[in-house]
Scaffold this active site. Sequence first.
Site, PDB file in Angstrom:
ATOM      1  N   LYS A 179       0.820  -1.224   0.000  1.00 44.54           N
ATOM      2  CA  LYS A 179       0.000   0.000   0.000  1.00 44.54           C
ATOM      3  C   LYS A 179       0.846   1.262   0.000  1.00 44.54           C
ATOM      4  CE  LYS A 179      -2.298  -1.047   3.768  1.00 44.54           C
ATOM      5  NZ  LYS A 179      -1.802  -2.416   4.013  1.00 44.54           N
TER       6      LYS A 179
ATOM      7  N   ASN B  37      -3.293   6.459   5.820  1.00 41.92           N
ATOM      8  CA  ASN B  37      -2.474   5.628   6.691  1.00 41.92           C
ATOM      9  C   ASN B  37      -0.987   5.869   6.478  1.00 41.92           C
ATOM     10  OD1 ASN B  37      -2.776   3.709   8.759  1.00 41.92           O
ATOM     11  ND2 ASN B  37      -2.160   2.054   7.398  1.00 41.92           N
TER      12      ASN B  37
ATOM     13  N   HIS C  84      -4.043  -9.443  10.294  1.00 46.98           N
ATOM     14  CA  HIS C  84      -4.965  -8.667  11.156  1.00 46.98           C
ATOM     15  C   HIS C  84      -6.166  -9.480  11.637  1.00 46.98           C
ATOM     16  CE1 HIS C  84      -2.631  -5.158  10.336  1.00 46.98           C
ATOM     17  NE2 HIS C  84      -2.996  -5.068   9.078  1.00 46.98           N
TER      18      HIS C  84
END
Length: 477
Positions: free
Chosen positions: A121, A144, A191
């Site tokens: 990302k 982020n 996650h």
Amino acid sequence: MNHPSTYRDKRVVILGLARSGVSVAKLFHKLGADVIVNDKKETCPEADELTALGISVLCGYHPDDLIDERTALLVKNPGIPYSAPPVLQALERGVEVITEVEAAYWFSPAPIIGITGSNGKTTTTTLIGKLLEAAGMKPIVAGNIGLPLCDAVGEAEEDGWIVAELSSFQLKGTSAFRPRIALLLNLAETHLDYHGDMEDYVASKRKLFANQESGDTAVLNWDDETCRGIAGGLSADVLPFSIYKRLETGVCVEPPYNRDIHADGLEEPRRMIVYRRPASAGGGETIIMPVDTLGIPGRHNTANALAAIAAALAAGAPPEGLAKPLELFKGVEHRLEFVRELNGVKFYNDSKATNSTASTMSIRSLKGPIVLVAGGLDRGSDYMELLPAFRNLKGLVALGETKEKLLRVAELAGLANAHSVNAEGDAESTLREAVRQAAALAEPGDTVLLSPACASWDMFASYEQRGSIFKQSAHTL
């Protein structure tokens, strides 16, 4: 979608005082909402800035009456679980619970490019910013990646773009969020301590596309089965990218790579990055650049570059202007970052590799024997995904909560030079000792690679802190 003006003179609770919490609190305060900020931390250094503006800040505990009949909205920090008492209270009362991403969308004057995925990302988001900047399209890179989205909204112009790196935590708290261009780079098991299972994790990622319409663009990794499977149910125009398939429409590598990294021949023709336009856009093919002129190494980075090219083209950047910024870009800090060479041994910092897939890709991207430094927060994985990569290592130094699991994988891989560091001192001294041991195992022509395959929070405040200590350790050997 709720218009921001809906909350003028209404009570808005901000849960969590990180940078994004400060940013969203100031945005709603400026609107004229009655803003209350709450954080469970005893010490909140950001509180002074907000109280000076007249914003109420409560630190150290969650008041029982934080959520009451006056509360119109709860904006929570993405990392706060939905099981937290204030969140449960809000949901029970029918109060909408969102993250900063949703709020930023409500306020943004500029269209948004949203980038998510399990890996890549930050690199892809940064690349898109570089490509749009080179095209004079006034991008603001946020989310982020560093700059809070609500700060970016304050700077954005209608004829610019907000380029936002987005996590599954952030996307889970969205409802009306609609990026004009949405990218899903890949999906891997990660996650799950937060999401509970892959179904919730994938559903959170998929929310990136939920509100897109015809004319918007969904950029999807055609080499990832789950990403491909999402394409059929989307309203947006799908623009795929691939390093392993020849695409009739999309951005791909010609000739494609073989999935078996050892199967590529030495005399293969030079690979090119190619964009093939859909028939609705007139068709045709444009060669963007040779793969070997990209400024960052590795197949995974080639895939990141293809995704960035697809997004830039969808935003209207001219194809002929893409090669130069891609050649000049040398990567982001903590992602396969070259640190130094000492006595013929190269040191690379890949602290941002927080899952097995990311570490496997990095190991495969580097040439020559590798001594790996790995380990960190235990999220319940057995790390068997690393087994094929471990078979090609020269050595392993494991640390953190997962060190015994990694040593077990090394044993199954037949890796004789596998060691662990006992955490007798603090986190910094433990990592320094790991670097010292790895350097002792390495010989001229070898590489020492920090690629943890784990999050950092068992020992460090962030992957950035972990990577910085690794670099300092390498430079002081």
